[in-house]
Design an enzyme around this catalytic site. Structure first.
Site, PDB file in Angstrom:
ATOM      1  N   ILE A 172       0.866  -1.179   0.000  1.00 57.81           N
ATOM      2  CA  ILE A 172       0.000   0.000   0.000  1.00 57.81           C
ATOM      3  C   ILE A 172       0.903   1.229   0.000  1.00 57.81           C
ATOM      4  CG2 ILE A 172      -1.691   1.352   1.279  1.00 57.81           C
ATOM      5  CD1 ILE A 172      -2.951  -1.199   2.241  1.00 57.81           C
ATOM      6  N   HIS A 173       0.855   1.989  -1.087  1.00 55.66           N
ATOM      7  CA  HIS A 173       1.661   3.195  -1.210  1.00 55.66           C
ATOM      8  C   HIS A 173       0.761   4.394  -1.472  1.00 55.66           C
ATOM      9  CE1 HIS A 173       1.577   2.722  -5.692  1.00 55.66           C
ATOM     10  NE2 HIS A 173       1.529   1.440  -5.339  1.00 55.66           N
ATOM     11  N   ALA A 174       1.327   5.579  -1.513  1.00 54.65           N
ATOM     12  CA  ALA A 174       0.589   6.837  -1.447  1.00 54.65           C
ATOM     13  C   ALA A 174      -0.526   7.011  -2.472  1.00 54.65           C
ATOM     14  CB  ALA A 174       1.561   8.010  -1.538  1.00 54.65           C
TER      15      ALA A 174
END
Length: 85
Positions: free
Chosen positions: A14-16
Site C-alpha cells: 500500500i503506497h501513497a
C-alpha cells in the site's frame, strides 16, 4: 457490520497514490470504516493512518464497515482494492 479480506498484490504494497484513492472513496460513506493487518487497525478515512500500517505485498488486510451504508462501502472499496492494489 460487514467486512472482507484482501491480499495485497501490488509489488510495493500500500503506497501513497492508491492509498489516497482508497481513502477518498472511504470518506464518501457515513459508515465507520477500518482497515486492519494482524492486530493493527487504522481508520480508512485517514491517509496517514492507512500508510502507517506499512502493508507489504502478499499481506492480508481486513476491511470492516459499520453503519447505514456499510454494504455499499464494502462493495466499492473491494472493487478499488482489486483494481489498484
Amino acid at each position: 457490520m460487514r467486512s472482507f479480506t484482501y491480499v495485497i498484490a501490488d509489488k510495493v504494497g500500500i503506497h501513497a497514490r492508491p492509498a489516497g484513492v482508497v481513502v477518498k472513496t472511504a470518506q464518501k460513506y457515513q459508515s465507520s470504516i477500518t482497515i486492519g493487518r494482524g492486530d493493527d487497525q487504522a481508520d480508512m478515512k485517514k491517509l496517514m493512518e492507512v500508510m502507517s500500517l506499512g502493508v507489504k505485498c502478499g499481506q492480508e488486510i481486513t476491511v470492516t464497515a459499520v453503519g447505514t451504508d456499510e454494504e455499499a462501502a464494502c462493495t466499492e472499496l473491494e472493487t478499488i482494492l482489486k483494481e489498484r492494489l
